[in-house]
Design an enzyme around this catalytic site. Structure first.
Site, PDB file in Angstrom:
ATOM      1  N   VAL A  17       1.060  -1.491  -0.117  1.00  0.00           N
ATOM      2  CA  VAL A  17       0.401   0.132  -0.184  1.00  0.00           C
ATOM      3  C   VAL A  17       0.523   1.149  -0.166  1.00  0.00           C
ATOM      4  O   VAL A  17       1.662   1.250   0.593  1.00  0.00           O
ATOM      5  CB  VAL A  17      -1.163   0.200   1.373  1.00  0.00           C
ATOM      6  CG1 VAL A  17      -1.743   1.001   1.117  1.00  0.00           C
ATOM      7  CG2 VAL A  17      -1.463  -0.952   1.839  1.00  0.00           C
ATOM      8  N   CYS A  18       0.126   2.037   0.033  1.00  0.00           N
ATOM      9  CA  CYS A  18       0.662   3.665  -0.463  1.00  0.00           C
ATOM     10  C   CYS A  18       2.184   4.143  -1.318  1.00  0.00           C
ATOM     11  O   CYS A  18       2.301   4.687  -1.884  1.00  0.00           O
ATOM     12  CB  CYS A  18       1.204   4.040   0.895  1.00  0.00           C
ATOM     13  SG  CYS A  18      -0.166   4.071   2.006  1.00  0.00           S
ATOM     14  N   GLY A  19       3.197   2.873  -2.067  1.00  0.00           N
ATOM     15  CA  GLY A  19       3.713   2.753  -2.881  1.00  0.00           C
ATOM     16  C   GLY A  19       3.381   2.697  -3.978  1.00  0.00           C
ATOM     17  O   GLY A  19       4.087   2.022  -5.389  1.00  0.00           O
TER      18      GLY A  19
END
Lengths: 165, 181
Positions: free
Chosen positions: A50-52
């Site tokens: 997530v997020c990356g």
């Protein structure tokens, strides 16, 4: 025509293809978007951290791509059902194409298939006529971001002033 | 066709006085953080960055820029705009700290309470944020980040270069010390 890393190179007409994009079997491919720049974003697998996450980032960056009237298509060997769950979880609304059967066929044609049985993290930008104008293979563990794509789209804009469409 | 462009990861938007800056203005080392108030990795990095500023208070300044990934984090955009509203009132960093220390309370109701806790007028700020008075500013940060190769949050630039390593305190201190002229 491919580069030393095997990836399709600028100046090459983009091989035409369509792949399933939705569970009802509807197929999508770059040829449906002639007249607009197309960004093909090959990636190894759904469900990276997530997020990356590259596809989530491209969704967030969509207003920037839209300034160039560009179409973004994600491509991996995951199944449509994985794509659907992944897209829902990450809020991805652009098409994720399933290069599932025969596995990796399109990734192979573009020189973006790896011995691990996945697509490499390859970016390919097509001009409105369907010619490759930029390609880049990122290490699998590195999210290449969107700056290279936007630079390539910028260059397309400059060239279009010289070459009439 | 020209040579293929390389994917770069250099800060392309220079730091100016319109940025939110914490630490000495003339510090030799600048960390530019692209962050999302609802991102757990940003939340985890927050105390480490605070500690870097404390331990290197003469050499490091921190610049905060918004990079809300709204398709992952539905409250991130509003939180960013609220921080800007606080910034208009010279309270950006107080609001910034509250947001990172209350990442489980970013829904609109709790966010208003947070604004009040920081000592700002919640009704006034809600009205400004509802009409997206700071939307352009947040978008400007985001777009600059995209052009600089921000590929997720948090992304740090130490000097002009994207920091590629982990975000624990020893790694950050080493990165800062090796950048210090």
């Amino acid at each position: 025509m491919t580069g030393p890393d095997g990836l399709i190179r600028p100046g090459t007409p983009a091989p035409e293809f369509t792949l399933p994009a939705t569970p009802d079997g509807r197929r999508t491919g770059p040829g449906q978007f002639r007249g607009r720049p197309v960004v093909l974003a090959f990636y190894p697998a759904d469900w990276s951290p997530v997020c990356g996450d590259q596809m989530a980032l491209y969704q967030a960056a969509m207003p920037e791509f839209e300034r160039y009237d560009a179409v973004v298509l994600g491509v991996s060997v995951d199944s449509l059902w994985s794509h659907r769950a992944f897209a829902e979880a990450r809020g991805v609304r652009f098409p994720l194409l399933s290069d599932f059967e025969p596995k990796g066929e399109v990734a192979r044609v573009y020189g973006a298939y790896t011995p691990q049985g996945q697509a490499g993290r390859a970016l390919v930008v097509l001009d409105p006529a369907g010619t490759v104008t930029w390609s880049y293979l990122s290490p699998a563990e590195v999210n290449p971001g969107a700056d290279g794509i936007l630079d390539a789209l910028d260059q397309l804009g400059t060239e279009r002033q010289v070459v009439a469409r | 066709m020209s040579t293929p462009l390389q994917v770069t990861a250099r800060l392309r938007v220079p730091v100016t006085e319109t940025d939110h800056i914490r630490g000495p203005l003339d510090a030799p080392v600048t960390i530019v953080q692209y962050g999302d108030f609802q991102c757990p990795y940003c939340g985890a990095a927050h105390p480490n960055l605070t500690e870097v500023l404390r331990q290197r208070q003469d050499t490091v300044r921190l610049v905060y820029r918004h990079f809300p990934i709204t398709n992952l984090h539905p409250y991130a955009e509003r939180a960013a705009e609220v921080a800007e509203a606080a910034g208009r009132r010279d309270r950006f960093w107080e609001m910034h700290d509250w947001l990172y220390e209350h990442q489980d309370q970013l829904d609109p109701v709790h966010l208003s309470l947070g604004v009040a806790q920081v000592g700002l007028p919640p009704d006034e700020i809600d009205a400004e944020v509802d009409r997206h008075a700071y939307g352009d500013r947040v978008r400007h940060d985001f777009t600059g980040g995209i052009r600089s190769g921000v590929n997720g949050t948090p992304t740090l630039f130490i000097g002009d270069h994207r920091h590629e390593g982990p975000l624990d305190l020893p790694t950050l201190l080493t990165a800062v010390d090796t950048t210090t002229p």
